[in-house]
Design a protein around this motif. Structure first.
Motif, PDB file in Angstrom:
ATOM      1  N   VAL A   1     -16.789  33.116  13.001  1.00 22.20           N
ATOM      2  CA  VAL A   1     -17.366  33.509  11.710  1.00 22.20           C
ATOM      3  C   VAL A   1     -16.381  33.155  10.601  1.00 22.20           C
ATOM      4  O   VAL A   1     -15.193  33.440  10.696  1.00 22.20           O
TER       5      VAL A   1
ATOM      6  N   MET B   1     -22.187  37.873   7.619  1.00 20.78           N
ATOM      7  CA  MET B   1     -22.664  37.382   8.914  1.00 20.78           C
ATOM      8  C   MET B   1     -24.001  38.012   9.271  1.00 20.78           C
ATOM      9  O   MET B   1     -24.480  38.941   8.607  1.00 20.78           O
TER      10      MET B   1
ATOM     11  N   ASP C   1     -24.213  37.617  14.954  1.00 22.92           N
ATOM     12  CA  ASP C   1     -22.775  37.376  14.838  1.00 22.92           C
ATOM     13  C   ASP C   1     -21.974  38.650  15.092  1.00 22.92           C
ATOM     14  O   ASP C   1     -20.919  38.615  15.720  1.00 22.92           O
TER      15      ASP C   1
END
Length: 368
Positions: A145, A193, A197
């Motif tokens: 991420v 995110m 995620d």
């Protein structure tokens, strides 16, 4: 399962979060007071990460800066939500939840301030599983991420967007420089995110674990039982299952300085009975290493926690004082934080240390 956090939970949450912060993460009491001020008699919805929709949009929020500064420079309380709104406007998308980036100290409280002010829920997870001093030291980053774009807000209405693409270390560097110019403390929104995620990259259920830890320590003290046994029992069924007592003694010296946006230094702790070498704990916001002479007792990313020798009340690096009677505990981190990729990001080498990571459960120290 999702649950509701109320003001009555905050003291226990702060205590447990301070323990997991391994000396850092900022002053939890100040964070607790800020949450209480905006929460009143209401409640905050805490979402279990397994229940998040794959496309749910989550923006973590936090405070950054040296924890020593926050003791004298208390936030206005409006900065975290301002950072979130700034990032939403930049991305053209509205957050459906917020989340801690770390589970230590004040940074377990910052998303709660945002939630109390905005009505957003908070995800029961974080990206460090403890506290680390740099924004790039995230399991989010380890597992793909991107931290940028980041929004940073100051107490006088300042706000800025930092976008360094996939370079999370450069993001940290720029944000740190601006935070220093703001007086040493800034508030941020970053690592936007999806729910998918979160499940893939976050350390799950650290808010509920912090609450359970703080509650277990308090109840054990009220019932005149060992708070250390209660602490170990609570952790035994979590991802942090190994707890070791590394040292019992008296703080005889603390060297601490605030430089480059961090609180750096070391603490010297002599044994209670005066025998053997003292234990030296080195820290950069958070405790990094514990040595007795040449013997390594514990090392980052495992948790090194200094607590009161009787009550198990955790002590932050800025709270260490000469004469305190303390116990030093080592707590194992989850496997997600011990992979080669994770150790490259927040293991010993990330702090310029030459030591190789060795799990605390294989080093010296007796089980609690």
């Amino acid at each position: 399962m999702s649950w509701i956090l109320t003001a009555a939970d905050l003291p226990d949450l702060a205590r447990g979060a301070t323990l997991l912060g391994t000396g850092g993460g900022g002053d939890p009491y100040i964070g607790q007071m800020l949450v209480q001020q905006v929460l009143g008699n209401g409640g905050i919805t805490i979402l279990d990460p397994d229940e998040l929709a794959d496309d749910m949009f989550v923006i973590p929020t936090a405070q950054m800066g040296a924890p020593t500064v926050m003791v004298e420079k208390i936030p206005a309380g409006t900065e975290p939500l301002a950072a979130l709104r700034t990032l939403e406007a930049h991305l053209g998308r509205t957050a459906e939840a917020t989340m801690p980036i770390e589970c230590g100290g004040v940074n377990s409280m910052i998303p709660l301030i945002v939630a109390a002010e905005s009505g957003l829920p908070v995800v029961d997870a974080d990206g460090m599983g403890r506290a680390f001093p740099e924004l790039s030291m995230e399991t989010f980053a380890v597992y793909g991420v991107q931290g940028s774009p980041l929004a940073l807000a100051g107490e006088r209405g300042e706000h800025v967007i930092i976008d360094t693409g996939s370079d999370n270390r450069q993001m940290e560097s720029f944000a740190r420089a601006i935070t220093i110019r703001l007086g040493g403390v800034g508030h941020i929104a970053e690592y936007a995110m999806t729910g998918a995620d979160v499940r893939r990259t976050a350390i799950p259920r650290t808010l509920s674990m912090a609450l359970a830890l703080g509650r277990a320590i308090r109840i054990a003290r009220e019932q005149h039982r060992s708070p250390f046994a209660a602490l170990a029992d609570t952790l035994s069924t979590t991802l942090y299952s190994h707890v070791r007592e590394l040292h019992v003694g008296k703080v005889v010296d603390v060297e601490r300085r605030t430089t480059e946006g961090f609180a750096r230094g070391k603490a010297l702790i002599e044994a209670t009975d005066g025998s053997g070498d003292p234990v030296v704990i080195a820290f950069q916001n958070e405790n990094l290493t514990a040595y007795r002479g040449e013997e390594l007792l514990a090392i980052v990313p495992d948790l090194i926690c200094v607590v009161d020798h009787e009550t198990a009340e955790p002590i932050t690096t800025e709270g260490l004082r000469y004469g305190q009677r303390v116990r030093v505990l080592g707590i194992s981190t989850p496997d997600l934080m011990r992979t080669p990729e994770a150790l490259d990001t927040f293991g010993p080498s990330a702090f310029g240390l030459t030591e190789t990571f060795v799990p605390v459960e294989t080093l010296a120290g007796r089980p609690v």
